[in-house]
Design a protein around this motif. Sequence first.
Motif, PDB file in Angstrom:
ATOM      1  N   LYS A  18      -0.873   3.879   1.122  1.00 44.82           N
ATOM      2  CA  LYS A  18       0.045   4.868   1.681  1.00 44.82           C
ATOM      3  C   LYS A  18       0.110   6.069   0.761  1.00 44.82           C
ATOM      4  N   HIS A  19       0.249   7.269   1.327  1.00 42.56           N
ATOM      5  CA  HIS A  19       0.319   8.507   0.559  1.00 42.56           C
ATOM      6  C   HIS A  19       1.653   9.192   0.798  1.00 42.56           C
ATOM      7  N   CYS A  20       2.144   9.879  -0.227  1.00 41.68           N
ATOM      8  CA  CYS A  20       3.403  10.610  -0.161  1.00 41.68           C
ATOM      9  C   CYS A  20       3.265  11.742   0.861  1.00 41.68           C
ATOM     10  N   CYS A  36       7.088   7.518  -5.192  1.00 39.67           N
ATOM     11  CA  CYS A  36       6.058   8.484  -5.566  1.00 39.67           C
ATOM     12  C   CYS A  36       6.216   8.789  -7.052  1.00 39.67           C
ATOM     13  N   GLN A  37       5.176   8.566  -7.832  1.00 42.57           N
ATOM     14  CA  GLN A  37       5.216   8.813  -9.269  1.00 42.57           C
ATOM     15  C   GLN A  37       5.150  10.300  -9.581  1.00 42.57           C
ATOM     16  N   ALA A  46       9.419   3.768   7.347  1.00 42.63           N
ATOM     17  CA  ALA A  46       9.627   4.380   8.659  1.00 42.63           C
ATOM     18  C   ALA A  46       9.319   5.877   8.634  1.00 42.63           C
ATOM     19  N   ASP A  47       9.349   6.505   7.468  1.00 45.55           N
ATOM     20  CA  ASP A  47       9.073   7.930   7.352  1.00 45.55           C
ATOM     21  C   ASP A  47       7.592   8.248   7.165  1.00 45.55           C
ATOM     22  N   LEU A  48       6.756   7.234   7.028  1.00 49.07           N
ATOM     23  CA  LEU A  48       5.327   7.437   6.829  1.00 49.07           C
ATOM     24  C   LEU A  48       4.604   7.475   8.165  1.00 49.07           C
ATOM     25  N   HIS A  49       3.510   8.217   8.192  1.00 49.10           N
ATOM     26  CA  HIS A  49       2.682   8.321   9.390  1.00 49.10           C
ATOM     27  C   HIS A  49       1.788   7.094   9.452  1.00 49.10           C
TER      28      HIS A  49
END
Length: 60
Positions: A18-20, A36-37, A46-49
């Motif tokens: 997963k990516h920010c 996210c570092q 739920a906010d990720l595509h």
Amino acid sequence: MTTLTLTTGRPTPVGPVKHCPRCATVLDGGPVLFHCQSCKRAVYAADLHNEIPTTLGRAA
């Protein structure tokens, strides 16, 4: 013969990475809350595509 394996101390992701959504850095944690570092942000799953590829044109 012995093989040497180096570890970074972090578990390797099992599923897709997963990516920010803000800075596109790889996220740590999961499966519900990611961190996210780079931008020090907490991101909920739920906010990720998330897209699931489907196969069109095949009968079941």
